[in-house]
Design a protein around this motif. Sequence first.
Motif, PDB file in Angstrom:
ATOM      1  N   ALA A 147       0.842  -1.212   0.000  1.00 31.82           N
ATOM      2  CA  ALA A 147       0.000   0.000   0.000  1.00 31.82           C
ATOM      3  C   ALA A 147       0.874   1.259   0.000  1.00 31.82           C
ATOM      4  N   ASP A 148       1.927   1.244   0.814  1.00 29.58           N
ATOM      5  CA  ASP A 148       2.845   2.403   0.854  1.00 29.58           C
ATOM      6  C   ASP A 148       3.479   2.643  -0.523  1.00 29.58           C
ATOM      7  N   ARG A 149       3.881   1.547  -1.158  1.00 32.10           N
ATOM      8  CA  ARG A 149       4.559   1.686  -2.455  1.00 32.10           C
ATOM      9  C   ARG A 149       3.600   2.229  -3.508  1.00 32.10           C
ATOM     10  N   VAL A 150       2.355   1.805  -3.437  1.00 29.25           N
ATOM     11  CA  VAL A 150       1.365   2.319  -4.390  1.00 29.25           C
ATOM     12  C   VAL A 150       1.193   3.831  -4.186  1.00 29.25           C
ATOM     13  N   PHE A 151       1.215   4.275  -2.925  1.00 30.91           N
ATOM     14  CA  PHE A 151       1.066   5.718  -2.678  1.00 30.91           C
ATOM     15  C   PHE A 151       2.216   6.488  -3.349  1.00 30.91           C
ATOM     16  N   ASP A 152       3.426   5.989  -3.200  1.00 33.28           N
ATOM     17  CA  ASP A 152       4.562   6.663  -3.850  1.00 33.28           C
ATOM     18  C   ASP A 152       4.370   6.707  -5.366  1.00 33.28           C
ATOM     19  N   GLU A 153       3.832   5.620  -5.915  1.00 31.24           N
ATOM     20  CA  GLU A 153       3.577   5.605  -7.374  1.00 31.24           C
ATOM     21  C   GLU A 153       2.552   6.652  -7.765  1.00 31.24           C
ATOM     22  N   ILE A 154       1.485   6.734  -6.952  1.00 33.37           N
ATOM     23  CA  ILE A 154       0.402   7.693  -7.281  1.00 33.37           C
ATOM     24  C   ILE A 154       0.975   9.105  -7.411  1.00 33.37           C
ATOM     25  N   LEU A 155       1.911   9.412  -6.499  1.00 37.59           N
ATOM     26  CA  LEU A 155       2.461  10.774  -6.479  1.00 37.59           C
ATOM     27  C   LEU A 155       3.225  11.094  -7.761  1.00 37.59           C
ATOM     28  N   SER A 156       3.637  10.063  -8.503  1.00 39.44           N
ATOM     29  CA  SER A 156       4.389  10.317  -9.732  1.00 39.44           C
ATOM     30  C   SER A 156       3.452  10.465 -10.944  1.00 39.44           C
ATOM     31  N   TRP A 157       2.130  10.281 -10.748  1.00 38.74           N
ATOM     32  CA  TRP A 157       1.215  10.363 -11.885  1.00 38.74           C
ATOM     33  C   TRP A 157       0.709  11.795 -12.107  1.00 38.74           C
ATOM     34  N   ASP A 158       0.304  12.043 -13.343  1.00 38.21           N
ATOM     35  CA  ASP A 158      -0.268  13.336 -13.717  1.00 38.21           C
ATOM     36  C   ASP A 158      -1.745  13.337 -13.329  1.00 38.21           C
ATOM     37  N   LEU A 159      -2.073  13.850 -12.154  1.00 36.36           N
ATOM     38  CA  LEU A 159      -3.428  13.622 -11.636  1.00 36.36           C
ATOM     39  C   LEU A 159      -4.462  14.630 -12.134  1.00 36.36           C
ATOM     40  N   VAL A 160      -3.999  15.862 -12.362  1.00 32.98           N
ATOM     41  CA  VAL A 160      -4.968  16.900 -12.754  1.00 32.98           C
ATOM     42  C   VAL A 160      -5.584  16.523 -14.106  1.00 32.98           C
ATOM     43  N   GLY A 161      -6.914  16.534 -14.166  1.00 29.16           N
ATOM     44  CA  GLY A 161      -7.618  16.195 -15.411  1.00 29.16           C
ATOM     45  C   GLY A 161      -8.075  14.744 -15.447  1.00 29.16           C
ATOM     46  N   MET A 162      -7.542  13.904 -14.553  1.00 29.63           N
ATOM     47  CA  MET A 162      -7.930  12.491 -14.545  1.00 29.63           C
ATOM     48  C   MET A 162      -9.305  12.344 -13.877  1.00 29.63           C
ATOM     49  N   ARG A 163     -10.134  11.434 -14.391  1.00 28.58           N
ATOM     50  CA  ARG A 163     -11.419  11.186 -13.731  1.00 28.58           C
ATOM     51  C   ARG A 163     -11.194  10.321 -12.497  1.00 28.58           C
ATOM     52  N   GLU A 164     -12.049  10.507 -11.491  1.00 24.46           N
ATOM     53  CA  GLU A 164     -11.920   9.701 -10.252  1.00 24.46           C
ATOM     54  C   GLU A 164     -11.878   8.215 -10.579  1.00 24.46           C
ATOM     55  N   ARG A 165     -12.784   7.783 -11.468  1.00 25.00           N
ATOM     56  CA  ARG A 165     -12.866   6.336 -11.740  1.00 25.00           C
ATOM     57  C   ARG A 165     -11.630   5.820 -12.477  1.00 25.00           C
ATOM     58  N   GLU A 166     -11.009   6.683 -13.318  1.00 19.84           N
ATOM     59  CA  GLU A 166      -9.768   6.278 -14.006  1.00 19.84           C
ATOM     60  C   GLU A 166      -8.657   6.102 -12.978  1.00 19.84           C
ATOM     61  N   LEU A 167      -8.594   7.051 -12.045  1.00 19.65           N
ATOM     62  CA  LEU A 167      -7.547   6.972 -11.022  1.00 19.65           C
ATOM     63  C   LEU A 167      -7.760   5.731 -10.143  1.00 19.65           C
ATOM     64  N   ALA A 168      -9.017   5.446  -9.825  1.00 24.56           N
ATOM     65  CA  ALA A 168      -9.304   4.265  -8.995  1.00 24.56           C
ATOM     66  C   ALA A 168      -8.836   2.999  -9.718  1.00 24.56           C
ATOM     67  N   LEU A 169      -9.051   2.942 -11.018  1.00 24.37           N
ATOM     68  CA  LEU A 169      -8.640   1.767 -11.798  1.00 24.37           C
ATOM     69  C   LEU A 169      -7.114   1.656 -11.840  1.00 24.37           C
ATOM     70  N   LYS A 170      -6.460   2.806 -12.020  1.00 30.01           N
ATOM     71  CA  LYS A 170      -4.976   2.795 -12.039  1.00 30.01           C
ATOM     72  C   LYS A 170      -4.427   2.320 -10.695  1.00 30.01           C
ATOM     73  N   ILE A 171      -5.072   2.775  -9.615  1.00 29.33           N
ATOM     74  CA  ILE A 171      -4.637   2.353  -8.272  1.00 29.33           C
ATOM     75  C   ILE A 171      -4.817   0.843  -8.141  1.00 29.33           C
ATOM     76  N   GLU A 172      -5.964   0.358  -8.605  1.00 32.02           N
ATOM     77  CA  GLU A 172      -6.234  -1.088  -8.514  1.00 32.02           C
ATOM     78  C   GLU A 172      -5.172  -1.887  -9.280  1.00 32.02           C
ATOM     79  N   LEU A 173      -4.825  -1.426 -10.473  1.00 37.20           N
ATOM     80  CA  LEU A 173      -3.819  -2.144 -11.270  1.00 37.20           C
ATOM     81  C   LEU A 173      -2.469  -2.123 -10.559  1.00 37.20           C
TER      82      LEU A 173
END
Length: 356
Positions: A147-173
């Motif tokens: 879970a910690d490692r996924v959080f670090d990954e999230i921080l490297s993504w371009d989040l602005v403009g992403m839909r909530e559901r797209e981000l949720a799917l990326k997190i799941e993957l």
Amino acid sequence: MRLQRLVSLMKERNFDGALISPGTNLYYLTGLRIHEAGERLTVLVVSADGEYRLLAPSLYENVVRNFPVTFWRDGENPYDKLAWILAEFHLSDGRLLIEDTMHADWLMNVIRLGPFEFYPLSSLVRELRMRKDKHEIEMMGHAAKAADRVFDEILSWDLVGMRERELALKIELAIRELSDGISFEPIVASGENAANPHHEPGNRRLRKGDMVILDYGAKWKGYCSDITRTIALGRPNEKLVEIYEVVKEAQERAYKAVRAGVLARGVDEAARETIAKAGYGEYFTHRTGHGLGLDVHEEPYIGPDGNVVLENGMTFTIEPGIYVPGLGGVRIEDDVVVHDGRGKRLTRAERELIRL
Ligand SMILES: CSCC[C@H](N)C(=O)N1CCC[C@H]1C(=O)O
């Protein structure tokens, strides 16, 4: 063996038998990982004399090995076979423990098999599962690290403009890449949606000025993690930044209140008092945490009514939050184990407010 511990407890509390359908209790007690077979009756029968047998559809013939089992085929009546096993185990009446999540239609058929009194299996198994052994805590440590490692990954993504559901799917993957799977469907709640603690990710696009709640978890050998971090995109409303600091303080105080020997509600009180003193009491609308293990929600619950005395080996979340309708919300959550009499965090991702 865990099944023997259940049998001892059954004897001690005057239960005659137990019927355990697939789920985390069956896995915990036997190590059998049996996927739900839908409508096909699958049940472990345990007697207080220590006898046990699984009744399972023949679909599982290649899966269940080295375990006492009776198979039934499509076209046969599985309840006839269940009746034979119960008779063999001298279980024609008496006090039966029933898996809490058993299908109602299975239970309705079981009720017809004898004048039994039924009790929830959780009333006994919770006492065993609440106290984790070294191996279980190690598995939870792996789940927390993922879970910690996924959080670090999230921080490297371009989040602005992403839909909530797209981000949720990326997190799941990302979780699935690093672990055995998700503990639950990730929550992504942005802007005013973050005022709903269990928001279902939708089509809203993340934008500058949002606070975004990210709540997700990984599984490792069946054991769950559950983490929440709230991040800022650009410069959010100052009120939400103030709220963030209150929630962080509440989470830290609750964490510090964890001690072997204190009541679970003492930990809840520490968070609740901090939030109330800051003037946000009415906006903290849920318990401070919940036990974590094979299930993402289990004992001990960390709420105002939490009357479990905390012990070494207990694992739970600490996740206070403040949710202001129309404005948004903040939640910060870590997984904690009681170790050497004190709390020890299993999740360690950054807790200071991150602004992207
Ligand atoms: C299993 S979905 C919710 C996961 C989340 N981390 C969680 O447990 N909660 C979010 C709000 C409070 C808390 C809960 O008790 O449901």
